[in-house]
Motif scaffolding. Sequence first.
Motif, mmCIF file in Angstrom:
data_model
loop_
_atom_site.group_PDB
_atom_site.id
_atom_site.type_symbol
_atom_site.label_atom_id
_atom_site.label_comp_id
_atom_site.label_asym_id
_atom_site.label_seq_id
_atom_site.Cartn_x
_atom_site.Cartn_y
_atom_site.Cartn_z
ATOM 1 N N LEU A 114 46.957 50.282 40.824
ATOM 2 C CA LEU A 114 45.554 50.574 40.551
ATOM 3 C C LEU A 114 44.840 49.320 40.070
ATOM 4 N N ARG A 115 45.541 48.504 39.293
ATOM 5 C CA ARG A 115 44.952 47.255 38.811
ATOM 6 C C ARG A 115 44.894 46.196 39.912
ATOM 7 N N ILE A 116 45.878 46.206 40.797
ATOM 8 C CA ILE A 116 45.813 45.307 41.952
ATOM 9 C C ILE A 116 44.624 45.683 42.833
ATOM 10 N N TRP A 117 44.397 46.958 42.995
ATOM 11 C CA TRP A 117 43.270 47.451 43.779
ATOM 12 C C TRP A 117 41.946 46.928 43.217
ATOM 13 N N LEU A 118 41.918 46.722 41.887
ATOM 14 C CA LEU A 118 40.735 46.176 41.218
ATOM 15 C C LEU A 118 40.880 44.681 40.963
ATOM 16 N N GLY A 119 41.684 44.030 41.780
ATOM 17 C CA GLY A 119 41.974 42.616 41.565
ATOM 18 C C GLY A 119 40.785 41.695 41.657
ATOM 19 N N HIS A 120 39.713 42.133 42.329
ATOM 20 C CA HIS A 120 38.526 41.277 42.415
ATOM 21 C C HIS A 120 37.849 41.101 41.063
ATOM 22 N N LEU A 121 38.274 41.873 40.062
ATOM 23 C CA LEU A 121 37.715 41.754 38.717
ATOM 24 C C LEU A 121 38.624 40.977 37.771
ATOM 25 N N ALA A 122 39.729 40.479 38.263
ATOM 26 C CA ALA A 122 40.722 39.844 37.392
ATOM 27 C C ALA A 122 41.003 38.416 37.835
ATOM 28 N N GLU A 123 41.573 37.644 36.931
ATOM 29 C CA GLU A 123 42.013 36.298 37.258
ATOM 30 C C GLU A 123 43.308 36.374 38.059
ATOM 31 N N PRO A 124 43.451 35.562 39.100
ATOM 32 C CA PRO A 124 44.676 35.582 39.909
ATOM 33 C C PRO A 124 45.947 35.368 39.092
ATOM 34 N N GLU A 125 45.871 34.488 38.096
ATOM 35 C CA GLU A 125 47.062 34.222 37.277
ATOM 36 C C GLU A 125 47.489 35.466 36.518
ATOM 37 N N ARG A 126 46.508 36.229 36.041
ATOM 38 C CA ARG A 126 46.835 37.437 35.282
ATOM 39 C C ARG A 126 47.453 38.477 36.194
ATOM 40 N N LEU A 127 46.956 38.593 37.414
ATOM 41 C CA LEU A 127 47.528 39.556 38.347
ATOM 42 C C LEU A 127 48.989 39.224 38.647
ATOM 43 N N ARG A 128 49.254 37.946 38.882
ATOM 44 C CA ARG A 128 50.634 37.557 39.177
ATOM 45 C C ARG A 128 51.539 37.792 37.959
ATOM 46 N N ALA A 129 50.998 37.555 36.774
ATOM 47 C CA ALA A 129 51.776 37.790 35.553
ATOM 48 C C ALA A 129 52.088 39.273 35.381
ATOM 49 N N MET A 130 51.141 40.131 35.732
ATOM 50 C CA MET A 130 51.370 41.568 35.623
ATOM 51 C C MET A 130 52.477 42.013 36.562
ATOM 52 N N ALA A 196 35.613 30.807 44.401
ATOM 53 C CA ALA A 196 34.611 31.796 43.988
ATOM 54 C C ALA A 196 35.051 32.399 42.678
ATOM 55 N N GLY A 197 34.123 32.990 41.957
ATOM 56 C CA GLY A 197 34.437 33.611 40.678
ATOM 57 C C GLY A 197 35.308 34.825 40.869
ATOM 58 N N PRO A 198 36.029 35.240 39.815
ATOM 59 C CA PRO A 198 36.948 36.374 39.926
ATOM 60 C C PRO A 198 36.254 37.696 40.161
ATOM 61 N N THR A 199 34.928 37.749 39.930
ATOM 62 C CA THR A 199 34.223 39.014 40.101
ATOM 63 C C THR A 199 33.604 39.148 41.483
ATOM 64 N N ALA A 200 33.847 38.174 42.359
ATOM 65 C CA ALA A 200 33.272 38.260 43.711
ATOM 66 C C ALA A 200 34.114 39.188 44.557
ATOM 67 N N GLY A 201 33.841 40.486 44.462
ATOM 68 C CA GLY A 201 34.615 41.476 45.189
ATOM 69 C C GLY A 201 34.075 41.704 46.577
ATOM 70 N N PRO A 202 34.590 42.700 47.273
ATOM 71 C CA PRO A 202 34.162 42.978 48.648
ATOM 72 C C PRO A 202 32.666 43.231 48.747
ATOM 73 N N ALA A 203 32.109 43.938 47.756
ATOM 74 C CA ALA A 203 30.676 44.244 47.822
ATOM 75 C C ALA A 203 29.847 42.976 47.707
ATOM 76 N N GLY A 204 30.345 42.001 46.913
ATOM 77 C CA GLY A 204 29.618 40.754 46.730
ATOM 78 C C GLY A 204 29.562 39.926 47.987
ATOM 79 N N ARG A 205 30.459 40.145 48.940
ATOM 80 C CA ARG A 205 30.482 39.375 50.170
ATOM 81 C C ARG A 205 29.658 40.026 51.273
ATOM 82 N N GLN A 206 29.040 41.176 50.984
ATOM 83 C CA GLN A 206 28.197 41.847 51.966
ATOM 84 C C GLN A 206 26.807 41.204 51.961
ATOM 85 N N ALA A 207 26.372 40.754 53.098
ATOM 86 C CA ALA A 207 25.046 40.182 53.168
ATOM 87 C C ALA A 207 23.979 41.278 53.201
#
Length: 215
Positions: A114-130, A196-207
Motif C-alpha cells: 500500500l505504501r509502495i502504491w503511494l510511492g510518488h509521495l515518498a523519498e526513493p531511499e525510504r521506500l527501498r529501506a522499507m 523531479a520532486g518526490p511528490t510528482a505523481g501520475p496526476a502531476g504528469r498529466q498535461a
Amino acid sequence: MTSSQEPKKQELPPTAWAMLGLLSFPGERTGYELKKWADSSLRFFYWSPAISQIYAELRRLEELGYASSARSGPEEARAKRRYAITDTGREALAGWAADTAEAGPPVLKHGLLLRIWLGHLAEPERLRAMVAEHIERTRGELASVREAVEHAADVPEWAFPALALRWSERQHLAELELAQALLTDLEELDAAAPAAGPTAGPAGRQADGDAPTPG
C-alpha cells in the motif's frame, strides 16, 4: 446436531472455529496454552487472536455445548481451567471444516505494498529501506516457521498442522523472492526517473484532462 443449533453454528466467527480446532487435538488445554499454540502455528498462515478473544470464544463455545471445561485439582499451586471439545463440538467443527464455500478466497492486505502504491509521495531511499526492513522481518518469520515445522514433525497427531506449516514456509520463501524483485524494481525505477520532486505523481504528469486512475 439439532436444528436449533444449526443457526448458532453459522453465526460463529473464525476465531471460535480456530479455538475449537485447537481443542480437537488430543488433550485438554488452558486458554494460555491455546494462545501459545496459536502463536506457534495459526499466525503463520491465518492470524493469532488476542488472549481476551480466546477466552470470549471459549465461553461462547461452552454456552453452545461445543466445549466443556473443568478446574484443575488441588495438587496444582494455582487452579487453572482446562478446556476440551465435546462430541457435539467435534461434529459441528467437522461440518464447518468441510464447507468449502464458506472458506472463500484468500484475502491479502499487504501494508508495505500500500505504501509502495503511494510511492510518488515518498523519498526513493525510504521506500527501498522499507522493503529491506520487510525482507529482514520476513527472514525472521521464516526461521520461526521452520522451528515450528521441526517441532510438529515429532508429533504424529500434528501431521495435518505440519502440512499447513510447510505451506507457510514456502509462502515465506515466495515473499522473500517477491520482496527482492520489488527492491530491484524500485532501484530501476529510481535510475530511470527524471530529476523531479518526490511528490510528482501520475496526476502531476498529466498535461490536460482527468487524472489517471492507478491500479
